[in-house]
Write a protein that holds these residues in place. Structure first.
Motif, PDB file in Angstrom:
ATOM      1  N   GLN B 134       0.816  -1.215   0.000  1.00 22.57           N
ATOM      2  CA  GLN B 134       0.000   0.000   0.000  1.00 22.57           C
ATOM      3  C   GLN B 134       0.845   1.258   0.000  1.00 22.57           C
ATOM      4  OE1 GLN B 134       0.546  -1.938   2.538  1.00 22.57           O
ATOM      5  NE2 GLN B 134       0.259  -0.979   4.501  1.00 22.57           N
ATOM      6  N   ARG B 135       2.142   1.116   0.307  1.00 21.27           N
ATOM      7  CA  ARG B 135       3.021   2.297   0.300  1.00 21.27           C
ATOM      8  C   ARG B 135       3.450   2.649  -1.126  1.00 21.27           C
ATOM      9  NH1 ARG B 135       7.509   0.098   2.330  1.00 21.27           N
ATOM     10  NH2 ARG B 135       6.544  -1.930   2.308  1.00 21.27           N
ATOM     11  N   THR B 136       3.140   1.770  -2.053  1.00 20.59           N
ATOM     12  CA  THR B 136       3.619   1.852  -3.449  1.00 20.59           C
ATOM     13  C   THR B 136       5.130   2.111  -3.498  1.00 20.59           C
ATOM     14  OG1 THR B 136       3.155   4.206  -3.718  1.00 20.59           O
ATOM     15  CG2 THR B 136       1.382   2.686  -4.318  1.00 20.59           C
ATOM     16  N   LEU B 137       5.818   1.519  -2.551  1.00 21.55           N
ATOM     17  CA  LEU B 137       7.257   1.715  -2.422  1.00 21.55           C
ATOM     18  C   LEU B 137       7.945   0.418  -2.839  1.00 21.55           C
ATOM     19  CD1 LEU B 137       8.839   4.126  -1.338  1.00 21.55           C
ATOM     20  CD2 LEU B 137       8.915   2.996   0.869  1.00 21.55           C
ATOM     21  N   TRP B 138       8.809   0.501  -3.839  1.00 19.42           N
ATOM     22  CA  TRP B 138       9.491  -0.697  -4.346  1.00 19.42           C
ATOM     23  C   TRP B 138      10.988  -0.542  -4.154  1.00 19.42           C
ATOM     24  CZ3 TRP B 138       6.935  -4.870  -6.632  1.00 19.42           C
ATOM     25  CH2 TRP B 138       5.560  -4.695  -6.817  1.00 19.42           C
ATOM     26  N   PRO B 139      11.709  -1.666  -4.048  1.00 18.05           N
ATOM     27  CA  PRO B 139      13.168  -1.541  -3.944  1.00 18.05           C
ATOM     28  C   PRO B 139      13.736  -0.933  -5.222  1.00 18.05           C
ATOM     29  CG  PRO B 139      12.482  -3.810  -3.563  1.00 18.05           C
ATOM     30  CD  PRO B 139      11.284  -3.068  -4.036  1.00 18.05           C
ATOM     31  N   ASN B 140      14.812  -0.172  -5.068  1.00 14.23           N
ATOM     32  CA  ASN B 140      15.453   0.444  -6.218  1.00 14.23           C
ATOM     33  C   ASN B 140      16.663  -0.398  -6.622  1.00 14.23           C
ATOM     34  OD1 ASN B 140      16.650   2.030  -8.087  1.00 14.23           O
ATOM     35  ND2 ASN B 140      17.006   3.781  -6.745  1.00 14.23           N
ATOM     36  N   PHE B 141      16.549  -1.085  -7.743  1.00  9.02           N
ATOM     37  CA  PHE B 141      17.627  -1.984  -8.164  1.00  9.02           C
ATOM     38  C   PHE B 141      18.800  -1.242  -8.803  1.00  9.02           C
ATOM     39  CE2 PHE B 141      14.209  -5.120  -7.689  1.00  9.02           C
ATOM     40  CZ  PHE B 141      14.879  -6.078  -6.961  1.00  9.02           C
ATOM     41  N   GLN B 142      18.818   0.074  -8.696  1.00 13.83           N
ATOM     42  CA  GLN B 142      20.009   0.815  -9.117  1.00 13.83           C
ATOM     43  C   GLN B 142      21.001   0.917  -7.955  1.00 13.83           C
ATOM     44  OE1 GLN B 142      18.688   4.572 -10.651  1.00 13.83           O
ATOM     45  NE2 GLN B 142      17.931   3.692 -12.543  1.00 13.83           N
ATOM     46  N   SER B 143      20.577   0.485  -6.775  1.00 12.73           N
ATOM     47  CA  SER B 143      21.432   0.596  -5.599  1.00 12.73           C
ATOM     48  C   SER B 143      22.276  -0.671  -5.444  1.00 12.73           C
ATOM     49  CB  SER B 143      20.563   0.780  -4.354  1.00 12.73           C
ATOM     50  OG  SER B 143      21.295   0.416  -3.210  1.00 12.73           O
ATOM     51  N   PRO B 144      23.582  -0.497  -5.176  1.00 12.37           N
ATOM     52  CA  PRO B 144      24.418  -1.686  -4.965  1.00 12.37           C
ATOM     53  C   PRO B 144      23.972  -2.498  -3.749  1.00 12.37           C
ATOM     54  CG  PRO B 144      25.660   0.324  -4.556  1.00 12.37           C
ATOM     55  CD  PRO B 144      24.363   0.739  -5.152  1.00 12.37           C
ATOM     56  N   LEU B 145      23.295  -1.858  -2.804  1.00 13.39           N
ATOM     57  CA  LEU B 145      22.820  -2.619  -1.643  1.00 13.39           C
ATOM     58  C   LEU B 145      21.722  -3.598  -2.056  1.00 13.39           C
ATOM     59  CD1 LEU B 145      22.805   0.155   1.104  1.00 13.39           C
ATOM     60  CD2 LEU B 145      24.582  -1.480   0.540  1.00 13.39           C
ATOM     61  N   MET B 146      20.939  -3.203  -3.071  1.00 17.86           N
ATOM     62  CA  MET B 146      19.929  -4.145  -3.582  1.00 17.86           C
ATOM     63  C   MET B 146      20.573  -5.235  -4.435  1.00 17.86           C
ATOM     64  SD  MET B 146      17.167  -3.599  -2.180  1.00 17.86           S
ATOM     65  CE  MET B 146      16.395  -4.962  -3.030  1.00 17.86           C
ATOM     66  N   PHE B 147      21.675  -4.865  -5.126  1.00 22.15           N
ATOM     67  CA  PHE B 147      22.430  -5.921  -5.843  1.00 22.15           C
ATOM     68  C   PHE B 147      22.851  -6.985  -4.832  1.00 22.15           C
ATOM     69  CE2 PHE B 147      24.611  -2.524  -8.793  1.00 22.15           C
ATOM     70  CZ  PHE B 147      23.407  -2.257  -9.396  1.00 22.15           C
ATOM     71  N   ASP B 148      23.285  -6.483  -3.669  1.00 21.96           N
ATOM     72  CA  ASP B 148      23.772  -7.370  -2.614  1.00 21.96           C
ATOM     73  C   ASP B 148      22.697  -8.348  -2.153  1.00 21.96           C
ATOM     74  OD1 ASP B 148      26.303  -7.461  -1.744  1.00 21.96           O
ATOM     75  OD2 ASP B 148      26.033  -6.176  -0.003  1.00 21.96           O
ATOM     76  N   VAL B 149      21.497  -7.818  -1.949  1.00 22.42           N
ATOM     77  CA  VAL B 149      20.387  -8.673  -1.484  1.00 22.42           C
ATOM     78  C   VAL B 149      20.158  -9.794  -2.504  1.00 22.42           C
ATOM     79  CG1 VAL B 149      17.901  -8.717  -1.006  1.00 22.42           C
ATOM     80  CG2 VAL B 149      19.286  -6.788  -0.232  1.00 22.42           C
ATOM     81  N   VAL B 150      20.147  -9.416  -3.776  1.00 24.71           N
ATOM     82  CA  VAL B 150      19.899 -10.409  -4.831  1.00 24.71           C
ATOM     83  C   VAL B 150      21.063 -11.395  -4.903  1.00 24.71           C
ATOM     84  CG1 VAL B 150      19.572 -10.703  -7.319  1.00 24.71           C
ATOM     85  CG2 VAL B 150      18.477  -8.808  -6.160  1.00 24.71           C
ATOM     86  N   ALA B 151      22.299 -10.862  -4.870  1.00 23.36           N
ATOM     87  CA  ALA B 151      23.473 -11.727  -5.051  1.00 23.36           C
ATOM     88  C   ALA B 151      23.637 -12.695  -3.888  1.00 23.36           C
ATOM     89  CB  ALA B 151      24.719 -10.864  -5.205  1.00 23.36           C
ATOM     90  N   ILE B 152      23.501 -12.198  -2.668  1.00 23.75           N
ATOM     91  CA  ILE B 152      23.738 -13.061  -1.506  1.00 23.75           C
ATOM     92  C   ILE B 152      22.637 -14.112  -1.388  1.00 23.75           C
ATOM     93  CG2 ILE B 152      23.941 -13.113   1.028  1.00 23.75           C
ATOM     94  CD1 ILE B 152      26.377 -11.866  -0.249  1.00 23.75           C
ATOM     95  N   SER B 153      21.386 -13.705  -1.631  1.00 25.38           N
ATOM     96  CA  SER B 153      20.316 -14.717  -1.523  1.00 25.38           C
ATOM     97  C   SER B 153      20.436 -15.752  -2.644  1.00 25.38           C
ATOM     98  CB  SER B 153      18.932 -14.074  -1.474  1.00 25.38           C
ATOM     99  OG  SER B 153      18.834 -13.061  -2.423  1.00 25.38           O
ATOM    100  N   THR B 154      20.884 -15.314  -3.833  1.00 22.94           N
ATOM    101  CA  THR B 154      21.123 -16.283  -4.909  1.00 22.94           C
ATOM    102  C   THR B 154      22.246 -17.235  -4.515  1.00 22.94           C
ATOM    103  OG1 THR B 154      20.429 -14.702  -6.580  1.00 22.94           O
ATOM    104  CG2 THR B 154      21.797 -16.501  -7.349  1.00 22.94           C
ATOM    105  N   TYR B 155      23.300 -16.661  -3.958  1.00 29.52           N
ATOM    106  CA  TYR B 155      24.469 -17.483  -3.584  1.00 29.52           C
ATOM    107  C   TYR B 155      24.094 -18.511  -2.515  1.00 29.52           C
ATOM    108  CZ  TYR B 155      29.386 -18.529  -2.726  1.00 29.52           C
ATOM    109  OH  TYR B 155      30.592 -19.167  -2.599  1.00 29.52           O
ATOM    110  N   LEU B 156      23.325 -18.077  -1.524  1.00 23.96           N
ATOM    111  CA  LEU B 156      22.911 -19.001  -0.460  1.00 23.96           C
ATOM    112  C   LEU B 156      22.049 -20.131  -1.041  1.00 23.96           C
ATOM    113  CD1 LEU B 156      22.768 -19.774   2.527  1.00 23.96           C
ATOM    114  CD2 LEU B 156      20.816 -18.264   2.777  1.00 23.96           C
ATOM    115  N   THR B 157      21.110 -19.765  -1.905  1.00 29.28           N
ATOM    116  CA  THR B 157      20.222 -20.776  -2.492  1.00 29.28           C
ATOM    117  C   THR B 157      21.017 -21.759  -3.353  1.00 29.28           C
ATOM    118  OG1 THR B 157      18.582 -19.015  -2.635  1.00 29.28           O
ATOM    119  CG2 THR B 157      18.075 -21.040  -3.803  1.00 29.28           C
ATOM    120  N   VAL B 158      21.879 -21.210  -4.210  1.00 32.72           N
ATOM    121  CA  VAL B 158      22.627 -22.073  -5.134  1.00 32.72           C
ATOM    122  C   VAL B 158      23.601 -22.965  -4.365  1.00 32.72           C
ATOM    123  CG1 VAL B 158      24.316 -22.067  -7.019  1.00 32.72           C
ATOM    124  CG2 VAL B 158      22.363 -20.527  -7.102  1.00 32.72           C
ATOM    125  N   SER B 159      24.335 -22.384  -3.416  1.00 34.34           N
ATOM    126  CA  SER B 159      25.328 -23.207  -2.713  1.00 34.34           C
ATOM    127  C   SER B 159      24.644 -24.253  -1.839  1.00 34.34           C
ATOM    128  CB  SER B 159      26.321 -22.358  -1.919  1.00 34.34           C
ATOM    129  OG  SER B 159      25.658 -21.443  -1.115  1.00 34.34           O
TER     130      SER B 159
END
Lengths: 174, 438
Positions: B134-159
């Motif tokens: 309802q906040r219409t607030l989405w993560p901004n994937f231009q931020s390296p911190l959001m890259f981190d969220v995606v990369a680390i969760s991918t790494y944990l899942t894959v490993s």
């Protein structure tokens, strides 16, 4: 070679401690009255794969499909969320493809791995607890097991055949 | 390796799953105590506020980010050993691949805790997830911190998936020799694996793809972690060398941790015939290589700072070497670049005591590398009136201790409940003839 799931009266497993003996028996069985059901081994065996004329696995297609889906999902997710903001930050375009490539890349790997796992599960029919019915625990240790189907009358002869080839025989009810 | 047979391999590994001695439970209890202490510190921080940590202006990223990068780094060599060396057909990786993969999974889990801890208001963590709201607030994937969220969760899942898939044939081996409840549990988790040719046909292919996918992933993950820094304009961070520098450093620290874990494991579980001195020696040789890459990166940073003629950049690097945190800098340089050179001496790299001692020092050095990078740059950036010092508080030390205890606690549980050496891969090595067969 496809696994034989035809009904039989008896299954007899020849257990060999030597890979070459198991491969020789697997190669010879089609020339006998008995039917080769499957072969178990504690390690992936190239010799057995050659004898059984094992085809290339199709798991890679699942992996590829997953990767393609992931690539577009990652990009589209990043583009979608960026357009929800619609803010220009530091003069960069709202839809900036270069940073979104990172999200696209990570999603490619993630979904390719999901595809790989789905491929493995579907192709190997896992979980397959029913497969333990005609299985000898020695096959996960140091023995190669060749399972053959026969009629009740042919059981003794098949057992003798495995013994003559240097293995031990174990009989399973069908 | 030549004295081994399939049966002795199974026997040696399965013996490790027998009922543990009281010393094991004592170690587990001590580590559990450490985890509770860390959890209590975190709980206190949640109640009181993030201010109980030492992070403040100008150093807003303290030990929480240091430990995050440290543990992500530790995670990297597991994938190097299990995936990259698998693709290169390096047979010496087989005895240590399972434990290294496990180290990866647990290190990523430990690393993953720190962004939560550093959030302060941890209950708002779901803000990072992209979902309609309802906040219409989405993560901004231009931020390296959001890259981190995606990369680390991918790494944990894959490993994690790679780890579990690789263990499947061994879980079946345990199932076939277990009794009672353990047999039931292993029957379920081995998914009915019987090693039939149809299963191997797909499994070997799938495992190869896993390795092929994990290899670029491992390089991308620490590159993404490095961009948390490199995409900022802070002097000492804003540099293109960071991605390869971080990847090399991650593998350097991870290999040292492999030695730190493998040597006691080998001694306690009598793995001497499986994890031979040759295997440990090869890890030490790889540490020489990664140490030299890291050393080259340190030198390049200084050279570029001098060559750029940028006064702010020059000051940051002068400060690193001679300023308030100079002790950390010199620990970093000595432990990460000079001490690994001792492995050039065969006597040292084949001595278990030396290997263990030096691996500990490299771990210390790599922790300080992250300290030096993170703290010194922001402690002294562009504006002299905003310069300031940072020191971790007792709460931060408690959380850090808790994280180390958590990692070793999980590893201790693993070695007693799951096969810590891949029986199947050792049999393959034996089958293909000799200790270095691939």
């Amino acid at each position: 070679m496809k696994e034989d799931r035809m009904p039989a009266e008896r299954y007899v497993m020849g257990l060999f401690s030597d890979e070459d003996q198991a491969a020789a028996v697997a190669a010879d069985l089609p020339n006998t009255p008995w039917k080769l059901a499957r072969v178990h081994s504690p390690i992936p065996s190239h010799k057995l794969a050659q004898v059984l004329k094992v085809k290339k696995s199709a798991v890679g297609w699942f992996t590829l499909a997953g990767g393609i889906i992931g690539f577009f999902t990652g990009f589209l997710l990043a583009i979608f969320t960026a357009t929800r903001w619609g803010l220009i930050v530091s003069g960069k375009p709202v839809v900036s493809l270069i940073p979104f490539f990172i999200v696209g890349f990570e999603f490619t790997i993630l979904f390719a791995v999901f595809g790989n796992v789905i491929g493995l599960i579907t192709q190997t029919d896992l979980p397959d607890y029913g497969g333990l019915q005609h299985y000898d625990p020695r096959c996960s240790g140091s023995h190669f097991g060749v399972l053959a189907a026969c009629s009740e009358d042919g059981q003794a002869e098949l057992e003798d055949y495995f013994r003559r080839k240097g293995g031990q025989a174990r009989v399973f009810e069908a | 390796m030549s004295e081994l047979t399939y049966a002795t391999i199974d026997q040696t590994v399965l013996q490790t799953l027998e009922k543990p001695r009281p010393g094991y439970w004592a170690a587990v209890a001590v580590l559990a105590g450490g985890i509770l202490l860390g959890a209590a510190c975190w709980l206190y921080q949640i109640f009181v506020g993030i201010g109980v940590g030492g992070q403040n202006n100008p150093v807003a990223w303290g030990t929480y980010l240091i430990n995050f990068v440290f543990w992500v780094g530790i995670a990297h060599s597991g994938t190097l050993i299990s995936a990259i060396l698998h693709l290169f057909r390096a047979g010496w990786r087989n005895p240590i691949a399972r434990a290294a993969e496990t180290m990866t999974v647990f290190a990523v889990c430990t690393a993953g805790l720190f962004p939560f801890i550093h959030l302060g208001r941890v209950w708002a963590v779901y803000y990072m997830l992209p979902y309609p709201n309802q906040r219409t607030l989405w993560p901004n994937f231009q931020s390296p911190l959001m890259f981190d969220v995606v990369a680390i969760s991918t790494y944990l899942t894959v490993s994690s998936l790679f780890w579990y898939t690789g263990m499947l044939p061994d879980l079946a081996t345990v199932r076939d020799r277990a009794t009672g409840l353990r047999k039931k549990v292993f029957t379920v988790i081995s998914l009915g694996w019987t090693g039939k040719h149809e299963q191997w046909r797909h499994y070997t292919r799938g495992y190869l793809f896993f390795a092929a996918l994990a290899t670029p992933l491992v390089i991308s993950v620490h590159s993404v972690v490095s961009w948390d820094f490199a995409l900022g304009v802070v002097p000492g961070w804003h540099t293109t060398i960071f991605a390869p520098y971080f990847v090399a450093g991650a593998i350097h620290s991870g290999l040292a941790m492999v030695l730190t874990l493998m040597i006691p494991l080998r001694h306690i579980f009598h793995y001497e015939k499986i994890i031979t001195v040759d295997v440990l020696e090869n890890v030490a040789k790889t540490i020489i290589l990664t140490g030299m890459i890291v050393g080259f990166a340190y030198a390049t940073e200084f050279f570029i700072a001098w060559y750029s003629f940028n006064t702010v950049e020059i000051e940051v690097f002068r400060y690193r070497m001679l300023g308030d945190y100079r002790v950390g800098f010199w620990i970093m340089v000595v432990c990460n670049t000079i001490i690994p050179l001792l492995f050039f001496f065969k006597k040292i790299r084949t001595s278990i005591r030396w290997l263990f001692g030096l691996s500990l020092l490299v771990n210390v050095g790599m922790w300080f590398e992250r300290f030096v990078i993170i703290i010194t740059s922001v402690a002294r950036d562009f504006i002299p009136h905003a310069w300031g010092l940072y020191a971790p508080t007792a709460i931060e030390f408690g959380i850090m201790l808790g994280s180390f205890c958590l990692f070793f606690f999980l590893f201790l549980l693993f070695v007693k409940h799951l096969p810590s050496v891949s029986m199947t891969e050792i049999k393959e090595t034996l089958h293909e003839g000799g200790p270095h067969a691939g």
